[in-house]
Write a protein that holds these residues in place. Sequence first.
Motif, PDB file in Angstrom:
ATOM      1  N   SER A 157      -7.107  -1.442   3.439  1.00 12.55           N
ATOM      2  CA  SER A 157      -7.864  -0.837   4.539  1.00 12.55           C
ATOM      3  C   SER A 157      -8.185   0.626   4.240  1.00 12.55           C
ATOM      4  O   SER A 157      -9.249   1.122   4.621  1.00 12.55           O
ATOM      5  N   LEU A 158      -7.274   1.324   3.559  1.00 11.82           N
ATOM      6  CA  LEU A 158      -7.516   2.727   3.202  1.00 11.82           C
ATOM      7  C   LEU A 158      -8.609   2.847   2.143  1.00 11.82           C
ATOM      8  O   LEU A 158      -9.490   3.698   2.237  1.00 11.82           O
ATOM      9  N   ILE A 159      -8.542   1.980   1.116  1.00  6.48           N
ATOM     10  CA  ILE A 159      -9.563   1.991   0.056  1.00  6.48           C
ATOM     11  C   ILE A 159     -10.942   1.770   0.658  1.00  6.48           C
ATOM     12  O   ILE A 159     -11.895   2.505   0.374  1.00  6.48           O
ATOM     13  N   HIS A 160     -11.066   0.758   1.495  1.00  4.19           N
ATOM     14  CA  HIS A 160     -12.360   0.432   2.096  1.00  4.19           C
ATOM     15  C   HIS A 160     -12.784   1.482   3.128  1.00  4.19           C
ATOM     16  O   HIS A 160     -13.966   1.818   3.227  1.00  4.19           O
ATOM     17  N   ASP A 161     -11.825   2.021   3.872  1.00  2.00           N
ATOM     18  CA  ASP A 161     -12.106   3.047   4.880  1.00  2.00           C
ATOM     19  C   ASP A 161     -12.683   4.315   4.242  1.00  2.00           C
ATOM     20  O   ASP A 161     -13.512   5.004   4.845  1.00  2.00           O
ATOM     21  N   ASP A 162     -12.242   4.620   3.036  1.00  2.00           N
ATOM     22  CA  ASP A 162     -12.665   5.851   2.352  1.00  2.00           C
ATOM     23  C   ASP A 162     -14.040   5.737   1.684  1.00  2.00           C
ATOM     24  O   ASP A 162     -14.591   6.740   1.232  1.00  2.00           O
ATOM     25  N   LEU A 163     -14.591   4.529   1.599  1.00  2.00           N
ATOM     26  CA  LEU A 163     -15.869   4.316   0.905  1.00  2.00           C
ATOM     27  C   LEU A 163     -17.009   5.077   1.577  1.00  2.00           C
ATOM     28  O   LEU A 163     -16.986   5.311   2.788  1.00  2.00           O
ATOM     29  N   PRO A 164     -18.040   5.457   0.798  1.00  2.00           N
ATOM     30  CA  PRO A 164     -19.199   6.163   1.371  1.00  2.00           C
ATOM     31  C   PRO A 164     -19.837   5.435   2.547  1.00  2.00           C
ATOM     32  O   PRO A 164     -20.318   6.074   3.485  1.00  2.00           O
ATOM     33  N   TYR A 202     -12.629   5.082  -9.771  1.00  2.00           N
ATOM     34  CA  TYR A 202     -13.044   3.823 -10.413  1.00  2.00           C
ATOM     35  C   TYR A 202     -14.474   3.391 -10.076  1.00  2.00           C
ATOM     36  O   TYR A 202     -14.963   2.412 -10.647  1.00  2.00           O
ATOM     37  N   GLY A 203     -15.128   4.119  -9.155  1.00  2.00           N
ATOM     38  CA  GLY A 203     -16.461   3.724  -8.726  1.00  2.00           C
ATOM     39  C   GLY A 203     -16.393   2.817  -7.508  1.00  2.00           C
ATOM     40  O   GLY A 203     -15.374   2.166  -7.258  1.00  2.00           O
ATOM     41  N   GLU A 204     -17.479   2.785  -6.748  1.00  2.00           N
ATOM     42  CA  GLU A 204     -17.493   2.015  -5.506  1.00  2.00           C
ATOM     43  C   GLU A 204     -17.315   0.521  -5.745  1.00  2.00           C
ATOM     44  O   GLU A 204     -16.636  -0.165  -4.972  1.00  2.00           O
ATOM     45  N   ASP A 205     -17.921   0.000  -6.825  1.00  2.00           N
ATOM     46  CA  ASP A 205     -17.841  -1.442  -7.086  1.00  2.00           C
ATOM     47  C   ASP A 205     -16.408  -1.895  -7.308  1.00  2.00           C
ATOM     48  O   ASP A 205     -15.930  -2.853  -6.684  1.00  2.00           O
ATOM     49  N   ILE A 206     -15.688  -1.178  -8.169  1.00  2.00           N
ATOM     50  CA  ILE A 206     -14.301  -1.547  -8.467  1.00  2.00           C
ATOM     51  C   ILE A 206     -13.395  -1.288  -7.258  1.00  2.00           C
ATOM     52  O   ILE A 206     -12.459  -2.052  -6.997  1.00  2.00           O
ATOM     53  N   ALA A 207     -13.687  -0.229  -6.500  1.00  2.00           N
ATOM     54  CA  ALA A 207     -12.874   0.065  -5.304  1.00  2.00           C
ATOM     55  C   ALA A 207     -12.967  -1.070  -4.292  1.00  2.00           C
ATOM     56  O   ALA A 207     -11.955  -1.488  -3.720  1.00  2.00           O
ATOM     57  N   ILE A 208     -14.174  -1.581  -4.070  1.00  2.00           N
ATOM     58  CA  ILE A 208     -14.344  -2.719  -3.150  1.00  2.00           C
ATOM     59  C   ILE A 208     -13.541  -3.913  -3.655  1.00  2.00           C
ATOM     60  O   ILE A 208     -12.815  -4.561  -2.894  1.00  2.00           O
TER      61      ILE A 208
END
Length: 308
Positions: free
Chosen positions: A93-100, A118-124
């Motif tokens: 939830s934190l990883i996704h919450d922090d996304l642009p 790691y970039g948005e793709d890898i973070a998702i």
Amino acid sequence: MVAADNLQMTQGETPFDLSAYLQERQALVEAALDNAITLTYPEKIYEAMRYSLLAGGKRLRPILCLATCEMAGGTIEMAMPTACALEMIHTMSLIHDDLPAMDNDDYRRGQLTNHKVYGEDIAILAGDGLLAYAFEFVAANTQSVPAERVLQVILRLGRAVGAAGLVGGQVVDLESEGKSDVSVETLNFIHTHKTAALLEACVVCGGILAGIPEPDLQRLSRYAQNIGLAFQIVDDILDITATQEELGKTAGKDLQAQKVTYPSLWGLEESQRQAQQLIESAAAELTPFGEKARPLLAIANFITSRTH
């Protein structure tokens, strides 16, 4: 603010050392999380998952699960897979919450957010990987617990993280940004789902694993809902009063994103009073459990006194 010893002890009892308790349990959780995910091909996704999962933090959610299971007569060993799964879900939830596309934050727990490294793709995908693995981890690693209870835990985790819980709260949160007419009821809905639902799952799942009776589960639910809302109120206060160094993430983000918060509706003093009232209500739910509830009582009080 109520003094810690009012919530934690009665006359003649020795004070409960919350700091030592948290330190000991945190070390157990850290070791279990470190062992839970190993690097294998394709390494990048496992690195990204580990990067955020092992980034520190208070580990309050897994510790709540362990504490409740022990209070209800269970063991750390039977609760640890679920405790780890809860931290995996929280980290997702934190990883996704922090996304642009969401809160667009550059820092979390004092280090760069996952998508910044790691970039948005890898973070998702790292968030997706942690969420899926959380359920697998509970099913594959829970020992000495009847299958029916494990199934109940998986059901609770799914509900807490889905549209009926965290995801639903996040949707209403995003829809409310920039609006000046957000009510306390809407704000409560957001945080009952976005924050309190997972905290409630932590506490209730600990009780389910130990086989606690249904009336006691209801008490645990109310305790957790109260500390969950108090946790969010304190978070809102800290976003205004703490520095980036203290928070480990960007300060003042709520104001910048034009989010309605409890202090923006009530002011700081009333927000603090409401948080303390919730903690006192939470403490009252634990009365039937007696001295075994001291860790949960101490954690409740810690929530309103924390500075980061």
